[in-house]
Design an enzyme around this catalytic site. Structure first.
Site, PDB file in Angstrom:
ATOM      1  N   GLU A  58       0.811  -1.215   0.000  1.00  0.00           N
ATOM      2  CA  GLU A  58       0.000   0.000   0.000  1.00  0.00           C
ATOM      3  C   GLU A  58       0.844   1.263   0.000  1.00  0.00           C
ATOM      4  OE1 GLU A  58      -2.662  -3.255   1.029  1.00  0.00           O
ATOM      5  OE2 GLU A  58      -0.655  -2.676   1.728  1.00  0.00           O
ATOM      6  N   HIS A 108     -10.521  -6.571   9.910  1.00  0.00           N
ATOM      7  CA  HIS A 108     -11.071  -6.075   8.649  1.00  0.00           C
ATOM      8  C   HIS A 108     -12.436  -5.431   8.833  1.00  0.00           C
ATOM      9  CE1 HIS A 108      -7.818  -8.064   6.518  1.00  0.00           C
ATOM     10  NE2 HIS A 108      -8.095  -9.174   7.169  1.00  0.00           N
TER      11      HIS A 108
END
Length: 359
Positions: free
Chosen positions: A75, A144
């Site tokens: 990322e 998550h």
């Protein structure tokens, strides 16, 4: 397992005005890619796989690998590459799979994207759009299921959006791409399958102002993102008991539209803020503080907050549901705000504790 044939069929543009939240987001990107050759999409699995949540299905086949770029699992690297592309005049759309993974790119977002315009004396705008899935309610467990948009709304130099309706999903992207500042778009995972008809007059969306989703006179329910459907359902429940609730969709989390929120509270004199983030240091806390600072004498009762329990989000469905804001809790908070007894059997009859322990 979803077949390739099924996934390809799902990639077709929505017919007429019937669509889903997922398809509306896809059509917004398709429109942006067609109308401006500087626009490209980059992220993990956005190309051949069609995106982790299927938002970019079919775009690789239509626009090719130069404009739909599968990125390596880093990322920091691909968000940094997107920032560099924006500095060079491109209009990148960077997709981060889920909000927790954005933490791996936090240095790029906070120290580069949000600051370069200021540090360069206005010479280096960073017109990047970063999309990510946020929120819980899908049994994805503690790692998550975060709602961290309130963290990003803390950062000067960013614009933070949370589309909660089909119209906003379809039409927020264009003004976001036109913004000279970095824009973060938080898409609640529970909304992707929501379907409906786009209103006939749907079109460009104002990303500077909150929206009144339902008018009311007795209490203001102030929320955003995945909590909007719950607030609207709570308003229906309250109406059956004679309480008229106005529902405000904040939708632009930074900069906050104080005027729309404040005008609503000036009309109803009571406020309930619903926020899937944790209660401590939350966006709900900021909205509550601003209401107290700016509308103290308009308030007839303390501001109520309905937030997630201060625990890592559980995997087990019933525990997860208990940890998140739910319709019953919003209804109970509204009853407390208007000074009426909470209906018997309503979950969330008691105020949430200010602090919590994770064990």
């Amino acid at each position: 397992m979803t077949t390739t044939h099924t996934r390809a069929a799902e990639a077709a543009a929505p017919s007429d005005r019937k669509t889903t939240y997922r398809e509306a987001m896809r059509e917004a990107m398709r429109e942006a890619l067609r109308s401006d050759e500087r626009v490209f999409l980059m992220g993990e699995d956005v190309g051949r796989y069609g995106g982790c949540f299927g938002v970019s299905l079919g775009l690789l086949e239509e626009f090719g690998p130069e404009r739909i770029r599968d990125a390596p699992l880093s990322e920091s690297a691909f968000v940094g590459a997107g920032i560099g592309a924006a500095l060079a005049g491109m209009r990148p759309i960077v997709e981060i799979m889920t909000v927790n993974f954005s933490l791996l790119a936090l240095d790029q977002i906070l120290n580069n994207a949000a600051t370069l315009l200021h540090m360069s004396g206005g010479q280096l705008p960073v017109p990047i759009v970063i999309r990510m899935t946020t929120g819980a309610g899908r049994q994805l467990a503690a790692q998550h299921s975060h709602s961290l948009e309130g963290w990003y709304a803390h950062i000067p130099g960013l614009r933070v959006l949370a589309p909660a309706t089909l119209t906003d999903a379809r039409y927020m992207l264009a003004p976001a791409l036109a913004d000279p500042d970095p824009v973060l778009i938080f898409e609640h995972g529970s909304l992707y399958n929501v379907s409906g008809d786009l209103p006939p007059d749907a079109g460009p969306v104002d990303i500077d102002h909150a929206a009144v989703r339902r008018p009311g006179t007795d209490v203001s329910l102030i929320t955003y993102g995945g909590s909007l459907p719950k607030a609207l359902a709570a308003a229906d429940d309250l109406a059956s008991g004679g309480i008229s609730a106005e529902v405000i969709d904040v939708r632009t989390l930074r900069p906050l539209d104080d005027a729309t929120v404040g005008d609503s509270v000036a009309r109803t004199h009571r406020a309930v803020v619903v926020d899937e983030g944790w209660r401590t240091g939350s966006l709900a806390a900021e909205i509550s503080a601003r209401l107290t600072e700016q509308h103290f004498y308009d308030l007839d009762a303390p501001v109520e907050r309905v937030c997630s329990a201060e625990v890592p989000i559980p995997y087990a469905r019933r525990l997860e549901e208990a940890a998140l804001p739910q319709v019953d809790g919003i209804v109970a908070a509204a009853h407390r705000a208007v000074g009426e007894p909470v209906p018997t059997g309503t979950n969330g009859a008691e105020r949430q504790p200010v602090t919590g322990r994770s064990g």
